[in-house]
Design an enzyme around this catalytic site. Structure first.
Site, mmCIF file in Angstrom:
data_model
loop_
_atom_site.group_PDB
_atom_site.id
_atom_site.type_symbol
_atom_site.label_atom_id
_atom_site.label_comp_id
_atom_site.label_asym_id
_atom_site.label_seq_id
_atom_site.Cartn_x
_atom_site.Cartn_y
_atom_site.Cartn_z
ATOM 1 N N SER A 141 0.851 -1.191 0.000
ATOM 2 C CA SER A 141 0.000 0.000 0.000
ATOM 3 C C SER A 141 0.880 1.232 0.000
ATOM 4 C CB SER A 141 -0.904 0.019 1.233
ATOM 5 O OG SER A 141 -1.584 1.255 1.352
ATOM 6 N N TYR A 154 -1.127 0.067 10.352
ATOM 7 C CA TYR A 154 -1.303 -0.524 9.022
ATOM 8 C C TYR A 154 -0.167 -0.102 8.094
ATOM 9 C CZ TYR A 154 -3.515 -1.200 4.419
ATOM 10 O OH TYR A 154 -3.803 -1.551 3.121
ATOM 11 N N LYS A 158 2.610 -2.501 6.299
ATOM 12 C CA LYS A 158 2.804 -2.567 4.855
ATOM 13 C C LYS A 158 4.240 -2.227 4.468
ATOM 14 C CE LYS A 158 -1.288 -3.782 3.390
ATOM 15 N NZ LYS A 158 -1.517 -5.072 2.692
#
Length: 262
Positions: A141, A154, A158
């Site tokens: 991402s 998050y 990633k």
């Protein structure tokens, strides 16, 4: 010379392939001729199909290592091979760091970093014994490449996933190639939760240099390329699929008018 991305006879596993980006990836592999197995904790609301073919669903919690190993053993037994794993499953709620305990953030890291590592290790045990090896694709991402307020855990996961893929690519060469696809914003059935109504989606899309959000199938097309023989010398790479990225904020904030050069 045509770009042959025919994956007929190949077997691909797409984690989290029941909806959104994962379903788009699964459909792209089906369109390329591959046999596709999707896994998630819950079945899809409707079967994931393309070109008259359907992905096979298995229930699986990727945070349970023993279940993951059994799942990949079942895939190998049922299909006789495993050619590609796409680690797509993941996600996070919006949560500022100070608003919850570290244990909650750790669960986000577990789902987005540890679970793909667990799946990759299990897939590697199947692929390593095959003459033509296999391919592992991480779905990263842009949150892992820039500050991600509200989704910091998050983004950190990633970023770690991309580094993990590069290390795997070195350790598992030459038999298994490992790469990362790094999507930007993608239009899915959940877009309204993030961007609002159609006007909101359009406004957000207008901030992307290409003028729109990606479609799930476009992420899938990138994965099919990386899984194909046409990417046979591509390993340890990060493929940005973000429509040109984000326009730097300073360009809109600056008040200086630059004269044209003659």
């Amino acid at each position: 010379m045509s770009l042959d991305l025919d994956l007929t006879g190949r077997v691909a596993v797409v984690t989290g392939g029941t909806r959104g980006v994962g379903a788009g990836i699964a459909r792209a592999f089906l369109q390329a001729g591959a046999e596709v197995v999707i896994c998630a904790r819950r079945p899809p609301d409707t079967p994931v199909t393309a070109d008259g073919r359907t992905a096979r669903f298995h229930p699986l919690d990727l945070r349970e290592p023993d279940d993951v190993r059994r799942f990949f053993g079942t895939v190998a037994t049922d299909h006789g091979r495993l050619d590609c794993l796409v680690n797509n499953a993941g996600g996070t709620p919006y949560r500022l760091l100070h608003e919850t305990a570290a244990q909650r953030h750790a669960r986000v890291v577990e789902l987005n970093l540890i679970a793909p590592m667990t799946a990759s290790l299990a897939a590697y045990e199947v692929m390593r014994g095959r003459p033509d090896g296999g391919s592992v694709i991480m779905i990263g991402s842009v949150s892992g490449t820039r500050p991600s307020p509200g989704t910091a855990a998050y983004g950190a996961a990633k970023a770690g996933l991309d580094h993990l893929a590069r290390s795997m690519a070195v350790e598992w060469a030459p038999h298994v190639r490992v790469n990362t696809v790094v999507p930007g914003m993608v239009r899915t059935e959940l877009s309204a939760l993030h961007y609002g109504d159609e006007a909101g989606v359009a406004a957000v899309g207008a901030t992307v240099p290409l003028g729109r959000l990606a479609e799930p199938g476009e992420i899938g097309d990138a994965c099919v390329f990386l899984a194909s023989g046409r990417a046979g010398y591509v390993s340890g790479a990060s493929l940005l699929v973000h429509g040109g990225g984000e326009r730097p904020a300073f360009l809109d904030a600056a008040t200086v008018n630059h004269p044209e050069e003659s």
